[in-house]
Design an enzyme around this catalytic site. Sequence first.
Site, mmCIF file in Angstrom:
data_model
loop_
_atom_site.group_PDB
_atom_site.id
_atom_site.type_symbol
_atom_site.label_atom_id
_atom_site.label_comp_id
_atom_site.label_asym_id
_atom_site.label_seq_id
_atom_site.Cartn_x
_atom_site.Cartn_y
_atom_site.Cartn_z
ATOM 1 N N THR A 240 32.778 -5.759 -28.021
ATOM 2 C CA THR A 240 33.078 -4.973 -26.822
ATOM 3 C C THR A 240 34.124 -5.693 -25.975
ATOM 4 O OG1 THR A 240 30.860 -4.012 -26.784
ATOM 5 C CG2 THR A 240 32.044 -4.056 -24.688
ATOM 6 N N GLU B 212 25.675 -7.580 -28.196
ATOM 7 C CA GLU B 212 26.641 -8.365 -28.988
ATOM 8 C C GLU B 212 25.920 -9.458 -29.752
ATOM 9 O OE1 GLU B 212 29.268 -9.621 -25.850
ATOM 10 O OE2 GLU B 212 30.688 -8.013 -26.305
HETATM 11 O O1 R5P Z 1 30.734 -8.132 -22.547
HETATM 12 C C1 R5P Z 1 31.869 -8.234 -22.993
HETATM 13 C C2 R5P Z 1 32.210 -9.139 -24.127
HETATM 14 O O2 R5P Z 1 31.460 -10.306 -24.141
HETATM 15 C C3 R5P Z 1 33.692 -9.387 -24.358
HETATM 16 O O3 R5P Z 1 33.835 -9.792 -25.694
HETATM 17 C C4 R5P Z 1 34.272 -10.470 -23.528
HETATM 18 O O4 R5P Z 1 33.995 -10.223 -22.183
HETATM 19 C C5 R5P Z 1 35.800 -10.574 -23.750
HETATM 20 O O5 R5P Z 1 36.409 -9.400 -23.280
HETATM 21 P P1 R5P Z 1 38.011 -9.248 -23.328
HETATM 22 O O6 R5P Z 1 38.399 -9.152 -24.784
HETATM 23 O O7 R5P Z 1 38.261 -7.958 -22.588
HETATM 24 O O8 R5P Z 1 38.615 -10.452 -22.653
#
Ligand code: R5P
Length: 227
Positions: A28, A103
């Site tokens: 996500t 996750e």
């Molecule tokens: O809850 C969200 C997840 O842990 C995401 O993988 C993490 O926050 C990284 O998100 P982004 O790719 O938008 O930096």
Amino acid sequence: MTQDELKQAVAREAIKYVVDGEIVGVGTGSTANFFIDELAKIKDSIKGAVASSEATAERLRGHGIDVFELNQVARMSVYIDGADEITAQGAMIKGGGGALTREKIVASVAEKFICIADASKLVKTLGKFPLPVEVIPMAQSAVARQLMKLNLGPDCEIELRFKDGKPFITDNGCIILDIIGLKIADPVALEAQINQITGVVSVGLFAKQGANVCLLGAPDGVKTMNF
Ligand SMILES: O=C[C@H](O)[C@H](O)[C@H](O)COP(=O)(O)O
């Protein structure tokens, strides 16, 4: 290269880890979204995907990719997801988007966790990014008191996460307490300590089971880190 271009580059590289005919575990966040868009280009070669959030499930379905419930799946070769922070040992902080629990669950079923991140996520010590703790709502105060007892450091504060002026509610109907000001010297130990607090659903430390591979997007290309 912009941060989005770096995310796109690692998302494209992650496609190499997708196994033909299989179900893929999908994370996500914004980097995972770029991966979903790349996965859509090869959707006829996979059986489908297991999503780590309602948002990811919606994006997958929007591309015509079959979404399976985790209970329908006995194994997966890979789980592909971003991170808020990752160390050179593969330990991560995740949950910036509130999806940490699902996750962690989907990742636990996969044989390999492939982390996709731009270079800004690589850190020496975890903790500059707030550490999310998913909590049963009726346990908010009790958990906050127990977290304070862990002596997490002089700069530490605990904040209830808000979104659009209201407490953020996860896909599981829970709240998130963010711990800010941490310097996490032993991520495995802290993950275990926080997991033991009654009322905690999960913590956004992926250390006991971290990433197996990190595809790190940098201006001079994608670096592959194996852990
Ligand atoms: O809850 C969200 C997840 O842990 C995401 O993988 C993490 O926050 C990284 O998100 P982004 O790719 O938008 O930096």
